[in-house]
Design a protein around this motif. Structure first.
Motif, short mmCIF file in Angstrom:
data_model
loop_
_atom_site.label_atom_id
_atom_site.label_comp_id
_atom_site.label_asym_id
_atom_site.label_seq_id
_atom_site.Cartn_x
_atom_site.Cartn_y
_atom_site.Cartn_z
N THR A 436 0.85 -1.19 0.00
CA THR A 436 0.00 0.00 0.00
C THR A 436 0.89 1.24 0.00
OG1 THR A 436 -1.67 -1.17 1.30
CG2 THR A 436 -1.85 1.22 1.20
N ARG A 437 0.57 2.20 -0.85
CA ARG A 437 1.33 3.44 -0.83
C ARG A 437 0.44 4.62 -1.16
NH1 ARG A 437 3.47 5.85 -5.37
NH2 ARG A 437 3.11 4.86 -7.39
N ALA A 438 0.91 5.81 -0.85
CA ALA A 438 0.15 7.04 -1.07
C ALA A 438 0.33 7.52 -2.51
CB ALA A 438 0.58 8.11 -0.09
N TYR A 439 -0.79 7.94 -3.13
CA TYR A 439 -0.75 8.56 -4.45
C TYR A 439 -1.00 10.06 -4.28
CZ TYR A 439 -0.89 4.22 -7.23
OH TYR A 439 -0.60 3.03 -7.81
N HIS A 440 -0.30 10.84 -5.09
CA HIS A 440 -0.45 12.29 -5.00
C HIS A 440 -0.63 12.88 -6.40
CE1 HIS A 440 0.91 12.17 -0.80
NE2 HIS A 440 1.88 11.36 -1.20
N GLY A 441 -1.27 14.05 -6.45
CA GLY A 441 -1.36 14.83 -7.68
C GLY A 441 -1.91 14.07 -8.86
N LEU A 442 -1.18 14.15 -9.98
CA LEU A 442 -1.63 13.56 -11.23
C LEU A 442 -1.79 12.05 -11.11
CD1 LEU A 442 -2.29 13.82 -14.23
CD2 LEU A 442 0.16 13.67 -14.72
N GLU A 443 -0.90 11.41 -10.36
CA GLU A 443 -0.99 9.97 -10.19
C GLU A 443 -2.32 9.57 -9.55
OE1 GLU A 443 2.02 6.43 -8.79
OE2 GLU A 443 1.86 8.20 -7.50
N ALA A 444 -2.74 10.33 -8.53
CA ALA A 444 -4.02 10.06 -7.88
C ALA A 444 -5.17 10.34 -8.83
CB ALA A 444 -4.15 10.91 -6.61
N ASP A 445 -5.07 11.44 -9.61
CA ASP A 445 -6.14 11.77 -10.56
C ASP A 445 -6.32 10.68 -11.60
OD1 ASP A 445 -6.51 14.14 -9.22
OD2 ASP A 445 -5.32 15.33 -10.61
N LEU A 446 -5.23 10.17 -12.14
CA LEU A 446 -5.31 9.13 -13.15
C LEU A 446 -5.90 7.84 -12.58
CD1 LEU A 446 -1.86 9.64 -14.96
CD2 LEU A 446 -4.14 10.20 -15.84
N TYR A 447 -5.52 7.51 -11.34
CA TYR A 447 -6.07 6.31 -10.71
C TYR A 447 -7.58 6.43 -10.54
CZ TYR A 447 -6.93 2.61 -7.33
OH TYR A 447 -7.44 1.51 -6.68
#
Length: 460
Positions: A436-447
């Motif tokens: 498990t890891r944290a997503y931020h910014g564009l990476e979170a938006d794409l997910y």
């Protein structure tokens, strides 16, 4: 003709010689159906982009006939009679539909092998089961140019092949998913996918397939959304529906001894510093352990399939790789839990079921099991927002004489965020393979764009 469950009640498939144009065929069909009082009659005139029978012929490296094949009514009738005889004999000898060798296999009708070589037919084992369904798409908001049609076909075909390959790898000895794709024009849809889901995996397969089609960008480009509908043929009676509720997860000793996965996470404790225990015999709290449980639950809430977090299981293989005094750990595990450090065929040490008794009781962090479970519940509700309890179920199960707390997690209907140490802001956590890891910014938006949230059905 198929009975269907969904927007339409019947699906009629016609293979029309190229010498006819679609308006003529449509008028003929409507004339034939004039006395049936059918409502909402739609059509799709299409050509085959890809068909599972063609792929099988290609894989078998069989060359198509250089001369046109005359598919006569007599040939079709002989193939139908052959199939009916095979099915009747198979059911007589295999009433349970197992994978026994077919007891009756006469010579195929003349002309059938040529159709198989040309990719127009494909032999399918008689024990093949699975629910068939089809996927349609919204009409694009604006008429597509020939280049845009080619682009859409390429995107859908690539996703169909990706899904087929992924599911074929899951069961190399089984029957891979059957997927065919058609493109054309009509009042029903412009693009049609026909498929048979692997037996016993209908919901997971359709979900994976439809979400995959969502992810290829047709919604943003052309406002085209996929819709799935089931073909309710006699194979449907062999299908038993399974809804992935939180009560469905089963954890036993064999599962606990295995490794983690995208839907399964093991934690040695909720609040206890286990390393201080086996090194010094000291039972101290560890905020890091609590945060790790919080992050794991949050990641599963944001995942596509959910999963379980089992507390009270030490991953010995991983732990020995992290510490310098691994020999002391193994000595403690053997003395306290009769742990047998025998590696499996992959050279991995099995997990150790510690149980959560290390965390409660006299001289421990919590006085009893009820207080322990309440602490886990309160921490999850306090550190994850919105409150995750609607999608969780927590139980204490006895495994090998020790209590293991199993938190079953359904995918949340909204995105969830967790606040953990070293950060005063909620973070977006995602389950990635077996971690498990944290997503931020564009990476979170794409997910988030590629994995839209499941919604609760109004009718259950």
């Amino acid at each position: 003709m198929y009975e269907t469950l969904g927007e339409f009640d019947l699906l009629l498939r016609l293979w029309v010689p190229r010498k006819y144009i679609m308006p003529e065929v449509e008028l003929l069909i409507r004339d034939c159906l004039a006395g049936t009082s059918l409502w909402n009659v739609n059509y799709l005139q299409c050509e085959m982009v890809s068909h599972f029978a063609q792929r099988r012929a290609s894989n078998a490296k069989v060359s198509a006939s250089p001369t046109p094949i005359d598919v006569t009514n007599e040939l079709i009738g002989s193939i139908n009679a052959y199939n009916d005889a095979q099915v009747a004999e198979y059911r007589a000898h295999n009433p349970l539909g197992d994978r026994a060798i077919d007891p009756y296999e006469p010579d195929r009708p003349d002309g059938a092998d040529a159709l198989i070589a040309a990719g127009m037919l494909a032999p399918v084992p008689l024990w093949t089961k699975g629910v068939r369904f089809y996927i349609t798409f919204d009409h694009p908001r604006r008429a597509l140019s020939p280049a845009q049609v080619a682009d859409v076909e390429k995107r859908i075909e690539a996703k169909c092949e990706e899904v087929r390959r992924r599911w074929a790898r899951r069961d190399p000895n089984g029957v891979e998913p059957q997927i065919s794709f058609y493109s054309g024009t009509g009042t029903m849809t412009d693009f049609l996918v026909l498929s048979r889901a692997p037996y016993g995996h209908f919901h997971a397969f359709v979900r994976d397939f439809v979400l995959g089609l969502w992810s290829i960008g047709l919604g943003d480009l052309h406002q085209m959304r996929p819709y799935s509908q089931v073909l309710a043929d006699e194979m449907f009676s062999d299908f038993h529906e399974h809804r992935p509720t939180v009560e469905s997860t089963n954890i036993d000793s064999e599962v606990l001894l295995g490794g983690e996965s995208e839907t399964r996470e093991f934690k040695a404790s909720f609040a206890l510093d286990v390393r201080r225990v086996w090194r010094d015999g000291v039972y101290d709290k560890s905020p890091i352990m609590t945060d790790n449980v919080i992050k794991a639950v949050c990641g599963l809430l944001n995942s596509r399939d959910g999963g379980v977090v089992a507390i009270g299981v030490l991953e010995v293989e991983r732990e020995t790789q992290k510490v310098k005094d691994a020999a002391k750990l193994l000595e403690w595990a053997k003395a306290e839990f009769a742990y047998d450090a025998v590696r499996d065929e992959k050279g991995q040490l099995p997990n150790l079921v510690l149980g959560v008794q290390l965390e409660y009781g006299p001289g421990r962090i919590y006085s009893d099991l009820d207080k322990y479970l309440s602490a886990i519940r309160d921490s999850l509700k306090a550190k994850i927002e919105p409150s995750p309890w609607s999608w969780l179920r927590m139980v204490a199960r006895s495994i090998s004489g020790r209590d293991v707390v199993v938190i079953s997690v359904r995918p949340a209907e909204t995105w969830c965020y967790a606040t953990v140490a070293k950060s005063d802001q909620p973070q977006f956590f995602v389950r990635e393979a077996a971690s498990t890891r944290a997503y931020h910014g564009l990476e979170a938006d794409l997910y988030k764009h590629a994995n839209p949230r499941p919604t609760r059905s109004a009718a259950n």
